[in-house]
Motif scaffolding. Structure first.
Motif, PDB file in Angstrom:
ATOM      1  N   ILE A 232     -19.147  70.280  -2.275  1.00 41.39           N
ATOM      2  CA  ILE A 232     -19.992  69.933  -3.426  1.00 41.39           C
ATOM      3  C   ILE A 232     -21.407  69.882  -2.853  1.00 41.39           C
ATOM      4  O   ILE A 232     -21.724  69.011  -2.048  1.00 41.39           O
ATOM      5  CB  ILE A 232     -19.612  68.568  -4.023  1.00 41.39           C
ATOM      6  N   SER A 233     -22.253  70.809  -3.252  1.00 40.39           N
ATOM      7  CA  SER A 233     -23.502  71.022  -2.541  1.00 40.39           C
ATOM      8  C   SER A 233     -24.633  71.376  -3.494  1.00 40.39           C
ATOM      9  O   SER A 233     -24.480  71.305  -4.715  1.00 40.39           O
ATOM     10  CB  SER A 233     -23.312  72.172  -1.539  1.00 40.39           C
ATOM     11  N   GLN A 234     -25.750  71.785  -2.917  1.00 39.99           N
ATOM     12  CA  GLN A 234     -26.847  72.289  -3.734  1.00 39.99           C
ATOM     13  C   GLN A 234     -26.399  73.484  -4.569  1.00 39.99           C
ATOM     14  O   GLN A 234     -26.880  73.701  -5.679  1.00 39.99           O
ATOM     15  CB  GLN A 234     -28.016  72.718  -2.821  1.00 39.99           C
ATOM     16  N   ARG A 235     -25.429  74.248  -4.076  1.00 34.99           N
ATOM     17  CA  ARG A 235     -25.063  75.520  -4.704  1.00 34.99           C
ATOM     18  C   ARG A 235     -23.735  75.488  -5.458  1.00 34.99           C
ATOM     19  O   ARG A 235     -23.411  76.457  -6.143  1.00 34.99           O
ATOM     20  CB  ARG A 235     -25.004  76.616  -3.634  1.00 34.99           C
ATOM     21  N   THR A 236     -22.952  74.436  -5.314  1.00 39.26           N
ATOM     22  CA  THR A 236     -21.621  74.378  -5.935  1.00 39.26           C
ATOM     23  C   THR A 236     -21.426  73.047  -6.650  1.00 39.26           C
ATOM     24  O   THR A 236     -21.595  71.983  -6.047  1.00 39.26           O
ATOM     25  CB  THR A 236     -20.512  74.568  -4.878  1.00 39.26           C
ATOM     26  N   GLU A 237     -21.044  73.128  -7.929  1.00 38.06           N
ATOM     27  CA  GLU A 237     -20.844  71.934  -8.748  1.00 38.06           C
ATOM     28  C   GLU A 237     -19.398  71.453  -8.683  1.00 38.06           C
ATOM     29  O   GLU A 237     -18.454  72.238  -8.491  1.00 38.06           O
ATOM     30  CB  GLU A 237     -21.206  72.250 -10.204  1.00 38.06           C
ATOM     31  N   ALA A 238     -19.232  70.151  -8.885  1.00 39.66           N
ATOM     32  CA  ALA A 238     -17.892  69.555  -8.838  1.00 39.66           C
ATOM     33  C   ALA A 238     -16.971  70.162  -9.897  1.00 39.66           C
ATOM     34  O   ALA A 238     -15.793  70.430  -9.631  1.00 39.66           O
ATOM     35  CB  ALA A 238     -17.990  68.043  -9.017  1.00 39.66           C
ATOM     36  N   ILE A 239     -17.491  70.411 -11.107  1.00 36.32           N
ATOM     37  CA  ILE A 239     -16.651  70.955 -12.175  1.00 36.32           C
ATOM     38  C   ILE A 239     -16.124  72.340 -11.804  1.00 36.32           C
ATOM     39  O   ILE A 239     -15.008  72.719 -12.173  1.00 36.32           O
ATOM     40  CB  ILE A 239     -17.436  70.995 -13.518  1.00 36.32           C
TER      41      ILE A 239
END
Length: 410
Positions: A232-239
Motif C-alpha cells: 500500500i504505497s504512493q502508487r497502489t491503493e488498499a481497495i
C-alpha cells in the motif's frame, strides 16, 4: 512451455523476461516537464542504452530469454483492423480535444508503415513542430501553449515492472497512479489480446486497466506458490489490493494469502520493491527506515467467497517466517544498516534487486555498501552499471517483467 505465463515466486530460476530498451522518449524529457513525467533528472540516452544493453547481455549469458516490449507490441498489430484500433485508442487516451488536430495525428501515425516504427513513435511522443500547420484553437491547448508537445513522451516505459505484473499463470493489467503512465498499459493490453504468443491462451486477468483504483507492478511481489505481497504505497491503493486478492482467489490460481504491506505515501519509497525484495528462500533486502513502522495485513478467502482481513502482530521477520513456513528469515539491510548510507543507497535502488535464481541477483554496481552486505550473506551478485538508468528512480527489478520462472518445487 505449457503456458506463456508462469511466475509463482520471486526467486525461481528466471526463464523468460520482458524489457524495454530506452528510446527517444528519454530524448524528449524537458526540465520543465520532469515533475509531470515523474522524473527527477534527464538521463543521457546513449549511455542509458549502453547500460541497458549490458543488463540484457547479463541475462542472456545466464540462458534467460529476453523479449522486448516494443517488439511484442509491434508484433501484436497483426492486421489493419488491430492497427487502426490501436492508433485510435492511443489518441483517445492522449487527451486530444481538438478534432482537427486528432485527425492530423491519426493521419501521421497511420502513414508510418512499419509497425515497430509506429510503436516507437507512440512511445516517444509527438512535438508540435512535427505538425507544421498546428495552431492552438481550444482553451485547453492555449493554456498548455508552453509545452512543445501535442502528445507527451512515455519516459517511464523502461520500468516494465509497473504497467502489468505476472501473477501465477495470470496477469494484472494495471491502472497507473499517474495519467502520464496510464497510456503505457495500452501496449500490455494489445500484447495479451493479440500477440500470437499470448492470445487465445486463456491467461487469467486478475486486474484490469479500466478499474478506477490504482495499482502498480512494483508493489506486487510473489513470495511463494501460496503467498503474494502487495504494497500500500504512493502508487497502489488498499481497495485495489482487495480487488486483486478477490480475483486471484476466485480464479483459483493456487494462492491462499495476500499480505498487504503499508509502506506509506512517500515518493522516495514509491513502490514496495524499492524498499524490500526477496533474494533467496529465507533472505530479503530491506530499507531500515520502514522496518519498524511497517504495518502488515493478511487477506485470505472465506468459504463464503468473501475476504478475511486481519492486522498481523509481531515483527516483520516473524510474520514472513510464518507465512513462508521457515524457521526464520534474514534481513539484509540497505546501507548495511547505516542511516546515511541506507538513505543514499535506497535512493539509488540498493534494495531493488532482481533475483534470477535462488540466492543469485542482479544489482546496480554503485551501491557498494549494500552489495557488500549481500555478499556477506552468501548472495551471488551480478553487477550492472547504472549512472544513467538510475536517474529514473528504478533498479534491476523495476526494469524487468518476468514472464516465466522455474517452479521451486521442480
Amino acid at each position: 512451455m505449457s503456458t506463456p505465463i508462469n511466475v509463482f515466486s520471486e526467486i525461481g530460476k528466471l526463464e523468460t523476461v520482458m524489457l524495454h530498451r530506452p528510446g527517444n522518449e528519454l530524448s524528449n524529457l524537458l526540465p520543465d516537464e520532469l515533475q509531470n513525467l515523474l522524473f527527477d533528472d534527464i538521463p543521457f540516452l546513449e549511455q542509458a542504452q549502453k547500460e541497458h544493453d549490458y543488463f540484457a547481455e547479463v541475462l542472456q549469458a545466464k540462458g534467460i530469454e529476453v523479449l522486448y516490449l516494443e517488439d511484442l507490441a509491434a508484433e501484436s498489430l497483426r492486421n489493419k483492423d488491430i492497427r487502426e484500433k490501436f492508433i485510435k485508442q492511443y489518441l483517445d487516451e492522449a487527451n486530444i480535444f481538438n478534432q482537427t488536430l486528432k485527425t492530423k495525428l491519426q493521419e501521421k501515425l497511420t502513414a508510418i508503415k512499419d509497425n515497430r516504427e509506429l510503436v516507437d513513435k507512440t512511445m516517444a511522443g509527438v512535438q508540435k513542430v512535427e505538425l507544421p500547420k498546428y495552431k492552438a484553437v481550444s482553451l485547453t491547448e492555449m493554456m498548455d501553449n508552453s509545452s512543445p508537445f501535442v502528445i507527451d513522451p512515455l519516459p517511464n516505459l523502461y520500468f516494465t515492472r509497473d504497467n502489468f505484473a505476472t501473477v501465477g499463470h495470470g496477469i494484472s493489467l494495471n491502472r497507473m497512479y499517474s495519467s502520464t503512465r496510464q497510456r503505457e498499459t495500452i501496449y500490455g493490453q494489445y500484447i495479451f489480446d493479440h500477440h500470437p504468443r499470448f492470445s487465445g491462451k486463456n491467461i487469467p486477468r486478475v486486474y484490469d486497466r479500466n478499474n478506477v483504483s490504482q495499482i502498480e507492478g512494483g508493489d506486487e511481489l510473489i513470495l511463494s506458490e501460496k503467498v503474494i505481497a502487495i504494497g500500500i504505497s504512493q502508487r497502489t491503493e488498499a481497495i485495489s489490493i482487495e480487488r486483486l486478492a478477490k480475483n486471484v482467489f476466485d480464479r483459483k490460481l493456487g494462492f491462499n494469502c495476500v499480505l498487504a504491506f503499508n509502506i506509506g505515501q512517500k515518493r522516495k519509497f514509491m513502490h514496495l520493491d524499492t524498499v524490500f525484495t526477496m533474494v533467496d528462500y529465507d533472505k530479503f533486502t530491506i530499507h531500515p527506515e520502514i522496518e519498524e513502522m511497517l504495518e502488515v495485513y493478511s487477506i485470505t478467502p472465506k468459504n463464503t467467497g468473501e475476504l478475511k482481513i486481519a492486522k498481523e502482530r509481531g515483527r516483520l521477520e516473524h510474520i514472513l517466517a510464518k507465512y513462508l513456513h521457515r524457521d526464520s528469515v534474514q534481513f539484509i539491510r540497505c546501507g548495511d544498516g547505516n542511516q546515511t548510507a541506507a538513505a543514499r543507497e535506497q535512493w539509488n535502488d540498493g534494495s531493488n534487486t532482481l533475483a534470477i535464481a535462488p540466492g543469485e541477483v542482479i544489482v546496480y554496481d554503485r551501491n557498494m555498501i549494500t552489495n557488500k552486505a549481500l555478499e556477506r550473506a552468501g548472495v551471488k551478485l551480478n553487477y550492472i552499471p547504472s549512472s544513467e538508468l538510475v536517474r529514473g528512480r528504478g533498479g534491476p527489478r523495476c526494469m524487468s517483467m518476468p514472464l516465466s520462472r522455474k517452479s521451486l518445487t521442480q
